[in-house]
Design a protein around this motif. Structure first.
Motif, PDB file in Angstrom:
ATOM      1  N   GLN A  63      18.812  38.789   4.726  1.00  0.00           N
ATOM      2  CA  GLN A  63      17.720  39.416   3.980  1.00  0.00           C
ATOM      3  C   GLN A  63      17.259  40.730   4.585  1.00  0.00           C
ATOM      4  O   GLN A  63      16.612  41.529   3.908  1.00  0.00           O
ATOM      5  CB  GLN A  63      16.525  38.458   3.863  1.00  0.00           C
ATOM      6  N   TYR A  64      17.598  40.972   5.838  1.00  0.00           N
ATOM      7  CA  TYR A  64      17.142  42.206   6.476  1.00  0.00           C
ATOM      8  C   TYR A  64      17.971  43.419   6.065  1.00  0.00           C
ATOM      9  O   TYR A  64      17.553  44.565   6.269  1.00  0.00           O
ATOM     10  CB  TYR A  64      17.169  42.054   7.998  1.00  0.00           C
ATOM     11  N   ALA A  65      19.146  43.186   5.513  1.00  0.00           N
ATOM     12  CA  ALA A  65      19.976  44.312   5.071  1.00  0.00           C
ATOM     13  C   ALA A  65      19.310  45.069   3.930  1.00  0.00           C
ATOM     14  O   ALA A  65      19.414  46.301   3.852  1.00  0.00           O
ATOM     15  CB  ALA A  65      21.354  43.802   4.633  1.00  0.00           C
ATOM     16  N   LEU A  66      18.639  44.345   3.048  1.00  0.00           N
ATOM     17  CA  LEU A  66      18.045  44.985   1.873  1.00  0.00           C
ATOM     18  C   LEU A  66      16.970  46.011   2.232  1.00  0.00           C
ATOM     19  O   LEU A  66      17.040  47.160   1.774  1.00  0.00           O
ATOM     20  CB  LEU A  66      17.471  43.917   0.940  1.00  0.00           C
ATOM     21  N   PRO A  67      15.948  45.661   3.033  1.00  0.00           N
ATOM     22  CA  PRO A  67      14.933  46.669   3.338  1.00  0.00           C
ATOM     23  C   PRO A  67      15.469  47.854   4.119  1.00  0.00           C
ATOM     24  O   PRO A  67      15.022  48.988   3.920  1.00  0.00           O
ATOM     25  CB  PRO A  67      13.881  45.903   4.148  1.00  0.00           C
ATOM     26  N   ILE A  68      16.445  47.638   5.007  1.00  0.00           N
ATOM     27  CA  ILE A  68      16.997  48.755   5.761  1.00  0.00           C
ATOM     28  C   ILE A  68      17.778  49.676   4.838  1.00  0.00           C
ATOM     29  O   ILE A  68      17.708  50.910   4.952  1.00  0.00           O
ATOM     30  CB  ILE A  68      17.863  48.249   6.926  1.00  0.00           C
TER      31      ILE A  68
END
Length: 250
Positions: free
Chosen positions: A107-112
Motif C-alpha cells: 500500500q505504500y507504493a501508491l502514495p509515493i
C-alpha cells in the motif's frame, strides 16, 4: 544469499522498499531517499517561490503576525500552505488505509507514486505566471510535503519524519548529552544509542545533501528540476504497482 541477490536487482529493491513487510533496513534506506528528496524540494521551493515549504511552524507563526499587522493576503497565503500540507497528509493516510483494506499489500507504493506525479505538476508550475502560478506551485509543494511526511510516518510507525529536521536535531542533541553524561559520570549507567545517532546523522546528511543539490538544480533550471526528483519517487514506487491485486472477499 537469494535475498541478498534480490536486493541488488533494481525492481526487487524497489519492491522491498515499499513493501508491506517492513524491516529496519528498508525503513532506513527509504527514509534516507525521502529525506534527500525533501531537502531538494525544500531548497527548490525557496529558489522557485522564495519560501521554504517543508514544515509548517513558520507559516503558523505568520498567520497571527500578519493578521495583527493587517496584512490579510499574506496571512491567507500562510493558511493556504498549512491547508495544503494537512490535506496532503490526510490524503496519504486515507490512501494507505484504503490500499491496505482493498489491496492487502504494498500500500505504500501508491502514495509515493502519487507524490512523484504531484512533483511533475509542480514542475509545470513554472508555466503559470503571476499570482495564480505562485499559489498553485506553493499549494502543490506543501501538499507533496504533507503526503511524504505522513507516508514515512506510517511506514516507520512514527519513528521517522523526513520533511523537517527540528525533531531529528533535538534527538541528536539528546544522544550527545547522553554521551557526555557517560563520559563525565561513567557510574550513572547512561549510554547513548549509537545506532539511533547514526540513523539521525544520516537523515540530516541526506536532507542537507538534497538541499545542496536542489538549490543548485533549481537555481540553474528552475521548476524543471522537479522532474528528476519526480522520476526518483516513481522509480521507487512503480515497480511494486503491478503486484497490487484486490483482496478476495472472505
Amino acid at each position: 544469499m537469494a535475498r541478498r541477490n534480490r536486493i541488488f536487482h533494481p525492481i526487487a529493491s524497489a519492491r522491498i522498499l515499499v513493501g508491506h513487510r517492513r524491516s529496519p533496513g528498508s525503513d532506513y534506506v527509504l527514509a534516507t531517499l525521502l529525506a534527500f528528496v525533501a531537502g531538494a524540494a525544500n531548497a527548490g521551493g525557496f529558489f522557485a517561490l522564495g519560501q521554504y515549504t517543508s514544515h509548517m511552524t513558520g507559516y503558523l507563526s505568520q498567520i497571527p503576525d500578519h493578521l495583527v499587522a493587517g496584512e490579510l493576503p499574506v496571512a491567507a497565503i500562510a493558511a493556504l500552505a498549512i491547508a495544503a500540507f494537512v490535506t496532503g497528509a490526510g490524503f496519504s493516510s486515507l490512501l494507505i488505509n484504503w490500499a491496505r483494506i482493498r489491496l492487502g499489500r504494498r500500500q505504500y507504493a501508491l502514495p509515493i507514486a502519487i507524490q512523484g506525479l504531484f512533483l511533475l505538476c509542480f514542475a509545470a508550475g513554472g508555466i503559470l505566471r503571476g499570482t495564480l502560478g505562485h499559489l498553485f506551485a506553493l499549494a502543490c509543494l506543501c501538499f507533496i510535503m504533507g503526503m511524504q511526511n505522513a507516508t514515512i510516518t506510517k511506514i516507520s510507525y512514527a519513528r521517522v519524519r523526513t520533511t523537517h529536521a527540528t525533531g531529528m536535531i533535538t534527538d541528536i542533541g539528546i544522544e550527545l548529552g547522553r554521551a557526555m553524561c557517560r563520559l563525565l559520570l561513567p557510574a550513572s549507567g547512561v549510554r547513548p544509542n549509537l545506532v539511533k545517532l547514526k540513523i539521525l546523522l544520516t537523515l540530516i546528511g541526506a536532507f542537507l545533501l538534497g538541499g545542496i543539490v536542489g538549490a543548485a538544480g533549481y537555481s540553474a533550471v528552475g521548476f524543471l528540476f522537479s522532474l528528476p526528483l519526480a522520476f526518483l519517487l516513481l522509480a521507487i514506487s512503480l515497480p511494486a504497482l503491478p503486484l497490487l491485486k484486490r483482496k478476495r472477499p472472505a
